[in-house]
Write a protein that holds these residues in place. Structure first.
Motif, PDB file in Angstrom:
ATOM      1  N   SER A  47     -62.597  -7.574  20.836  1.00  0.00           N
ATOM      2  CA  SER A  47     -62.417  -8.927  21.354  1.00  0.00           C
ATOM      3  C   SER A  47     -60.943  -9.223  21.616  1.00  0.00           C
ATOM      4  CB  SER A  47     -62.994  -9.932  20.357  1.00  0.00           C
ATOM      5  OG  SER A  47     -62.757 -11.242  20.779  1.00  0.00           O
ATOM      6  N   SER A  50     -59.596  -7.127  24.595  1.00  0.00           N
ATOM      7  CA  SER A  50     -60.139  -7.622  25.869  1.00  0.00           C
ATOM      8  C   SER A  50     -59.457  -8.908  26.304  1.00  0.00           C
ATOM      9  CB  SER A  50     -61.641  -7.852  25.754  1.00  0.00           C
ATOM     10  OG  SER A  50     -62.298  -6.641  25.521  1.00  0.00           O
ATOM     11  N   ARG A  51     -59.163  -9.780  25.368  1.00  0.00           N
ATOM     12  CA  ARG A  51     -58.471 -11.030  25.697  1.00  0.00           C
ATOM     13  C   ARG A  51     -57.054 -10.764  26.181  1.00  0.00           C
ATOM     14  NH1 ARG A  51     -59.960 -16.081  21.999  1.00  0.00           N
ATOM     15  NH2 ARG A  51     -62.202 -15.950  22.148  1.00  0.00           N
ATOM     16  N   SER A  54     -57.246  -9.402  29.707  1.00  0.00           N
ATOM     17  CA  SER A  54     -57.587 -10.469  30.662  1.00  0.00           C
ATOM     18  C   SER A  54     -56.376 -11.326  30.988  1.00  0.00           C
ATOM     19  CB  SER A  54     -58.731 -11.326  30.140  1.00  0.00           C
ATOM     20  OG  SER A  54     -58.301 -12.207  29.125  1.00  0.00           O
ATOM     21  N   SER A  74     -66.013 -17.738  35.181  1.00  0.00           N
ATOM     22  CA  SER A  74     -65.786 -17.262  33.814  1.00  0.00           C
ATOM     23  C   SER A  74     -66.895 -17.734  32.872  1.00  0.00           C
ATOM     24  CB  SER A  74     -64.434 -17.757  33.314  1.00  0.00           C
ATOM     25  OG  SER A  74     -64.261 -17.494  31.959  1.00  0.00           O
ATOM     26  N   GLN A  78     -69.838 -15.336  31.193  1.00  0.00           N
ATOM     27  CA  GLN A  78     -69.976 -15.280  29.738  1.00  0.00           C
ATOM     28  C   GLN A  78     -71.404 -15.598  29.305  1.00  0.00           C
ATOM     29  OE1 GLN A  78     -66.794 -16.935  27.167  1.00  0.00           O
ATOM     30  NE2 GLN A  78     -65.919 -17.550  29.136  1.00  0.00           N
ATOM     31  N   SER A 109     -65.433 -11.259  25.928  1.00  0.00           N
ATOM     32  CA  SER A 109     -64.085 -11.604  25.473  1.00  0.00           C
ATOM     33  C   SER A 109     -63.089 -11.616  26.618  1.00  0.00           C
ATOM     34  CB  SER A 109     -63.635 -10.607  24.402  1.00  0.00           C
ATOM     35  OG  SER A 109     -64.462 -10.705  23.276  1.00  0.00           O
ATOM     36  N   ASN A 112     -63.622 -14.827  28.345  1.00  0.00           N
ATOM     37  CA  ASN A 112     -63.227 -15.904  27.449  1.00  0.00           C
ATOM     38  C   ASN A 112     -61.708 -16.032  27.424  1.00  0.00           C
ATOM     39  OD1 ASN A 112     -63.095 -17.821  25.450  1.00  0.00           O
ATOM     40  ND2 ASN A 112     -64.540 -16.805  24.118  1.00  0.00           N
ATOM     41  N   GLY A 113     -61.012 -14.924  27.607  1.00  0.00           N
ATOM     42  CA  GLY A 113     -59.555 -14.952  27.658  1.00  0.00           C
ATOM     43  C   GLY A 113     -59.009 -15.680  28.871  1.00  0.00           C
ATOM     44  N   TRP A 114     -59.809 -15.831  29.904  1.00  0.00           N
ATOM     45  CA  TRP A 114     -59.382 -16.568  31.101  1.00  0.00           C
ATOM     46  C   TRP A 114     -59.441 -18.070  30.896  1.00  0.00           C
ATOM     47  CZ3 TRP A 114     -61.667 -14.388  36.266  1.00  0.00           C
ATOM     48  CH2 TRP A 114     -61.153 -13.110  36.498  1.00  0.00           C
TER      49      TRP A 114
END
Length: 124
Positions: A47, A50-51, A54, A74, A78, A109, A112-114
């Motif tokens: 996670s 991946s964040r 991103s 996004s 998700q 993830s 989610n980072g976006w």
């Protein structure tokens, strides 16, 4: 406050709550199925990585697409991938399903980072 602000507030709250809950569920599922703390800890590691990725990739997309489109894409991605993950968690863990679970976690993830940078750019 306008309607889009409240929609964003509800969406962000649901996303953050969902992210925390699904992370706990995946960690517990992997631990009970495999007994491996390393695999369970890999959920958080994947996670976080991946964040970070991103965050590096986001600027190239932010230049090409409007911010509301990125937010909607996004969130939708998700949700769809989370549903796929829920389906995967109904099965017993095997080597191949474990790889798929980890890839799905990475995708969730990543998108989610976006959310936070795009939201901050859009509303401030």
């Amino acid at each position: 406050m306008n309607r889009s602000f409240y929609a964003l507030l509800v969406s962000q709250t649901a996303t953050n709550l969902g992210f925390a809950l699904y992370t706990m569920v995946v960690v517990m599922h992997l631990y009970t199925q495999t007994g491996s703390t390393a695999l369970s800890a890999a959920v958080t590691l994947i996670s976080a990585i991946s964040r970070m990725v991103s965050g590096v990739i986001l600027p190239s997309f932010a230049d090409r697409f409007r911010l509301p489109v990125l937010l909607i894409f996004s969130q939708t991605t998700q949700l769809v991938v989370l549903l796929c993950l829920a389906l995967m968690l109904t099965q017993d863990v095997s080597a191949s399903s474990l790889i798929v679970i980890m890839v799905l976690l990475a995708i969730i993830s990543f998108f989610n980072g976006w959310f936070s940078p795009v939201k901050s750019s859009y509303f401030y």
